[in-house]
Motif scaffolding. Structure first.
Motif, short mmCIF file in Angstrom:
data_model
loop_
_atom_site.label_atom_id
_atom_site.label_comp_id
_atom_site.label_asym_id
_atom_site.label_seq_id
_atom_site.Cartn_x
_atom_site.Cartn_y
_atom_site.Cartn_z
N ALA A 49 -1.22 -12.72 -1.70
CA ALA A 49 -0.94 -12.98 -0.29
C ALA A 49 -0.71 -14.47 -0.11
O ALA A 49 -1.25 -15.28 -0.86
CB ALA A 49 -2.10 -12.51 0.58
N TYR A 60 2.52 -10.42 1.92
CA TYR A 60 1.52 -9.73 1.11
C TYR A 60 2.21 -8.96 0.00
O TYR A 60 3.33 -8.46 0.18
CB TYR A 60 0.72 -8.74 1.96
CG TYR A 60 -0.22 -9.34 2.96
CD1 TYR A 60 0.18 -9.60 4.26
CD2 TYR A 60 -1.54 -9.64 2.60
CE1 TYR A 60 -0.70 -10.15 5.18
CE2 TYR A 60 -2.43 -10.18 3.52
CZ TYR A 60 -1.99 -10.43 4.80
OH TYR A 60 -2.87 -10.97 5.72
N LYS A 65 -1.24 -4.54 0.91
CA LYS A 65 -0.92 -4.45 2.34
C LYS A 65 -1.81 -3.42 3.03
O LYS A 65 -2.01 -2.32 2.52
CB LYS A 65 0.54 -4.05 2.52
CG LYS A 65 1.51 -5.21 2.40
CD LYS A 65 2.94 -4.73 2.63
CE LYS A 65 3.92 -5.88 2.43
NZ LYS A 65 5.33 -5.44 2.55
#
Length: 124
Positions: A49, A60, A65
């Protein structure tokens, strides 16, 4: 001289949570993108990230995610990674990185400074 120091790693069961921190010093914190990478045993270091300088853009990796949240507190020169619903495949050494650019790249070579890493182990 830039210094990045990670903390917060440890051992957790699958489905659990951990929060990582990265304390930065040496360069004006808020101007530059920062990111978290990780390296699992036997694998290449991979992007997890990132954050733009102001924190408004946050890419991300698809694998994290909806489970991980990256943030930064420019007043404290600190970046965070909240990791929820952890899976055994999240086991890795997690690294904090800082770029010389405003926008967060996705590649290792986009970053100039690195922390020493913190181990995250997720048991099944």
């Amino acid at each position: 001289q830039v210094q990045l120091v990670e903390s917060g790693g440890g051992l957790v069961q699958a489905g659990g949570s951990l929060a990582l921190s990265c304390a930065a010093s040496g360069r004006t914190f808020s101007r530059y993108a920062m990111a978290w990478f990780r390296r699992a045993p036997g694998k290449e270091r991979e992007f997890v990230a990132g954050l733009s300088g102001s924190g408004d853009i946050r890419p991300y990796a698809d694998s994290v995610k909806g489970r991980f949240t990256i943030s930064r507190d420019n007043a404290k020169n600190t970046m965070y990674l909240q990791m929820n619903t952890l899976k055994p495949e999240d086991t890795a050494v997690y690294y904090c990185a800082r770029s010389g650019r405003y926008y967060a790249g996705l590649r290792v070579n986009d970053y100039d400074d690195w922390g020493q890493g913190t181990q995250v182990t997720v048991s099944s």
